[in-house]
Motif scaffolding. Sequence first.
Motif, PDB file in Angstrom:
ATOM      1  N   ARG A   9       2.023   4.227  -3.640  1.00  0.00           N
ATOM      2  CA  ARG A   9       1.626   5.630  -3.572  1.00  0.00           C
ATOM      3  C   ARG A   9       2.364   6.492  -4.585  1.00  0.00           C
ATOM      4  NH1 ARG A   9      -2.894   6.100  -1.587  1.00  0.00           N
ATOM      5  NH2 ARG A   9      -3.259   6.724   0.525  1.00  0.00           N
ATOM      6  N   GLU A  60       0.813  -1.214   0.000  1.00  0.00           N
ATOM      7  CA  GLU A  60       0.000   0.000   0.000  1.00  0.00           C
ATOM      8  C   GLU A  60       0.847   1.265   0.000  1.00  0.00           C
ATOM      9  OE1 GLU A  60      -3.989   1.757   2.149  1.00  0.00           O
ATOM     10  OE2 GLU A  60      -2.953   0.060   3.044  1.00  0.00           O
ATOM     11  N   ARG A 112      -6.344   1.864  -5.016  1.00  0.00           N
ATOM     12  CA  ARG A 112      -5.428   2.925  -5.408  1.00  0.00           C
ATOM     13  C   ARG A 112      -5.697   3.387  -6.836  1.00  0.00           C
ATOM     14  NH1 ARG A 112      -3.317   7.471  -4.091  1.00  0.00           N
ATOM     15  NH2 ARG A 112      -1.389   7.929  -5.181  1.00  0.00           N
TER      16      ARG A 112
END
Length: 116
Positions: free
Chosen positions: A27, A23, A57
């Motif tokens: 980004r 995660e 995302r």
Amino acid sequence: MSDAERDGLPLPDYDHLPIGGLESRIRSLGAREVEDLLAYERTHADRVPATEVLTARLDQLRSGADPSGGDPGAVRPEQGRGRTGSPVSPATSPQPFSPPPHGTPDQWGKPKGDRT
């Protein structure tokens, strides 16, 4: 996917990356890069947690989120550089202040008193 194609993924060693590190590592990626990872994930391991993180995302990026700074190839915590913390040795250990109640091999425990 061949080794050359796997090496072309936006995250090095993606196959060995734990879900917890995924995660934060994605980004810095753009929508196209996340799409590439999602396609790779679906055709290989197809881990539900990984596809959920990648899909979320991708939705954020398509909704206008910008990739944040960061280096997807940076040293990862899961690949630690070795042991950390202070070394423990007899020289750094504190001296015991009293023997345990049952005694030690060189010092016998003390009787509790007369229990008649």
